[in-house]
Write a protein that holds these residues in place. Sequence first.
Motif, short mmCIF file in Angstrom:
data_model
loop_
_atom_site.label_atom_id
_atom_site.label_comp_id
_atom_site.label_asym_id
_atom_site.label_seq_id
_atom_site.Cartn_x
_atom_site.Cartn_y
_atom_site.Cartn_z
N LEU A 50 0.28 0.84 5.56
CA LEU A 50 0.78 -0.22 4.68
C LEU A 50 0.31 -1.60 5.15
CD1 LEU A 50 4.40 0.72 3.66
CD2 LEU A 50 2.31 0.95 2.39
N LEU B 126 -0.37 0.31 -3.36
CA LEU B 126 0.90 0.32 -2.65
C LEU B 126 1.85 1.33 -3.27
CD1 LEU B 126 2.38 -1.12 -0.37
CD2 LEU B 126 3.41 -2.56 -2.08
N LEU C 120 1.03 4.56 -2.09
CA LEU C 120 1.41 4.73 -0.68
C LEU C 120 2.91 4.84 -0.51
CD1 LEU C 120 -1.03 2.33 1.14
CD2 LEU C 120 -1.09 4.81 1.01
N LEU D 54 6.22 -6.25 4.82
CA LEU D 54 5.98 -5.01 5.53
C LEU D 54 7.27 -4.46 6.13
CD1 LEU D 54 3.58 -3.28 6.21
CD2 LEU D 54 3.40 -4.49 8.37
N THR E 176 9.08 -0.84 5.19
CA THR E 176 9.06 0.27 6.15
C THR E 176 10.34 0.36 6.96
OG1 THR E 176 7.91 -1.17 7.69
CG2 THR E 176 6.56 0.30 6.39
N PRO F 174 2.81 -6.46 -3.55
CA PRO F 174 3.67 -5.96 -2.49
C PRO F 174 4.99 -6.70 -2.37
CG PRO F 174 1.41 -6.05 -1.73
CD PRO F 174 1.42 -6.63 -3.11
#
Lengths: 242, 378, 330
Positions: B40, B243, B246, B348, B352, C5
């Motif tokens: 990632l 993403l 993922l 991030l 995660t 993201p």
Amino acid sequence: MITLSGVTKAFSCGKPNEFTAVTNVTLEIPPRQVTVFKGPSGSGKTSLLTLIGCMSRPTSGRIQLHGLGVPIPFQEDTAVPLEITGLPERFLTIIRRSIFGFVFQQCNLITGISVLENVMLPAYTSGERLSEVARRALLLLEQFGVARHARQPVELLSGGEAQRVAIARALINNPAIIIADEPTAHLDSKLSQEFMEIVSGLKRDGKSILIASHDPIVFDSGIIDRVVEMRDGTILDDRSVR
Amino acid sequence: MIRTGERQRNILEFALSSLHRRRGRNLSLLAMYVLIIFVLASLLFFVSALKREAALVLHDAPDLIVQRMIAGRQELIPVEYGAEIASIRGVAEVRSRLWGYYFDSWNGANYTVIAHNSPTGTEGGAAIGSGVARSRKVKVGEMFPLRTPGTEPLLLEVKTIFPDSSDLRAADLIIISTADFSRLFNFPVGKVTDLAVTVTNVRELPTVAAKIASLHPDSRPILKSEIQRTYQSIFDWRGGMTLLILLSAVLSFIIFAWDRATGLSAEERKEIGILKSIGWETSDVLLLKFWEGCAISLPAFLLGVILAYGHVFFLSAPLFSQALKGWSILYPRFQLVPVVDISQLLVLFFLTVIPYTTATIIPSWRTATIDPDAAMRS
Amino acid sequence: MILRPSTLALLLISLLVTGFSLTAGFHAMGIHDRWDPASGSEEQLELERKTYLISTIMNYVFPLELLSLILLLYTADELHPLFTGAMCAAGTLAVNPYGYPALLVKIVTALLAGVWLIMNHLDSRAFDYPLIRTKYLFLTLMMPLLVVECVLLFSYFSGIKPDIITSCCGSLFSHDSPTLSGDLISLPPVIMQALFFSAMALALLSGILFYRTGRYGQLFSALAAVTFPVSIASIISFIGLYIYELPSHHCPFCLLQKEYHFIGYFLYVPLFIGAVSGISARVISPFSANPSLRRIVPDTRRYLTLVTIICYLLFTLIATVEMIISPLKL
């Protein structure tokens, strides 16, 4: 002194498998004595000890602790008896940690860590400096003649040594009351005798000792002050040995 | 207060020793965790580095470009348009631009060909990007041919090669003179590819653009900010799609973590029982679990990020470059400029560590609320 | 919909927080209805265990709310080049009508979660769970707000479409996009300066008075609560101008950026903590009626007051220093 009045502990209430481990027990336990709870397995003696030792709460009835001589953080007046029945777990734990020490049937040592760490474990959460705890732990291990094993993992200990380490662990927070549940169940006669000698030493130090056992070595021992005989969750007989 | 701190430290110490005791199992978890974070993080770093690179490319671009549209397609624009636009108030300069793409049938690459008269653009000479030099295997001073629509190929001598390190834009570039450009493409006289317009006051750009549009209804003025926006959106979209794909990997990791946290071994359960019976409280055990989680998550996060940093900025992201970078096969060797900002790390962390922690909350609570007398009853 | 993201992370976190809080709220309702401290029944023991779950969840949700608040502002700032006329986060949030409400609800939830945690901490210090019903009722009432926040956030992100070049023409002419301003409506600086410094002075004075004498506690909390919005309005109205050194840039978000040395965090964080403790000091004051909290509540209130005083002082100090060193003079 510990007083119990009408204490009952039931499990699985309202379900078909409901059973009552302790039924309506009323009892007074004076301080600085060795009291043995005698009876076959399932007679409720272990359950009664967990109730006294603040490990579980009675379904009904009251348990009070008098004249502890130890300051309890949230207790404003130490002269007033401390009612432990309705306390939240958080406070029960504080009491348990500062007043009671436990020796279990299995030694219940944590494998993989050293003897010393095992003895120190009960003090980890009270916010003491670990170096100070370690100093006390070493003194205790010395007292019980197992100091040379301090850095070894507990798996390497013999049965008798493990038992003594467990006793040292029970004493790390300097409790006023020691609770032992079938302490001699896994010991041979010689080791059981040794255990009783340790108990007599603790008694000399002014500790109150409560033992659940159906081992004659224990309840026929000369140091016992009182025997409480239990069956089916009730007290059959309560006599002073002295 | 001191006591609280000491308690935290003691419990942390025990948490570390617990992890150490079960290092086999914890290392496998750590490895998976690091892998997820690595993938990632690589993606995030790579996309943002590309965006930055694109922004750099556009930095020198003109504020306003005017194209001509016929039947919905871009057409060549007459040079006269330029003169008329130059007379609009607020316009500082109008530059005609000649550029196009050359498809190299030798190796299937596309070059960007720009006509420029000075300083290297003398007739018969060319300045080329490193990518072109590599694919054509030429050095400075050597000649190379390009096909023309006529029978004669165009022979060019390499005058300069742009250094490898520069960036995306230079790799596929061929700069030649205007005359060579006309010969190469058989370019119609009096027409140019588009017009680059500079204005005196940037704030007037929209007004100028509107005037151009009304002056020549067949023209299409494009602002630099619009191109930037479009690039950003394209990269975002690509990054976002990747993403999403993922995230399914993250999900499976979470399920793994959940399963592991729930399926406590009998040994572990017994241990917690012992701790509780000797005077640990539920919140102490929760704290223990919290520290255990931190002791796994933080190293995993750091390690994953560091590995990803190396992967993207030193190795140029071999795992993603094909999927994300390319409109051309010429770019295998460029290096991205290292940039990482806090918001990327925060994103991030959110994608995660937080899901991992979430997955372990309820199992931890279940463990922590084991009855303290469990150890007695066993 | 913008797929990137950071927006994915924000939406994911919002879902997690909402889902988790609803779980907590659901258990909280059960505890509120069935709590019986006198009972030693197994049900009561189970409820007691659940209090730990709820505390753990809330301890987790609160920092998450704060972190996602920061990420929301970051994302909004990052997105601004995508919209014609948006100069910074302020413009991005105004792209559709859900941006600002989402932000506002997020701030309010974070504030309330902070107050709740203080209440929870207080309750855990007494041996008879004196606040158990109150705090779980409070928590249950917070639930709809969290759901609203989640819905607003989704509406916001799914409703935004970047102004990109379309196939036929530049976006500028494809639709009449209204110019989004980076500036919020602001009050005249001079009036705001007077208001800010007097509100701050009064809050601090009453705080010190309460800390030393134990009186005027309610007044202090009221002033502390009022000072929070006044301070934010002041950042928009004049503090920001000094930091940006621009007489017309009224953005409350740009000062969180690197260009301004992240000064925003040093302003907002103390302000927020100060407000939470100031408000909590008021919220917990009636609880001193409980015998088991009689001694704990006054101590906690004093402590909270001290925290507010320090935080607000810090805020004022930083703002004043910025005003003095700035080359801009209003």
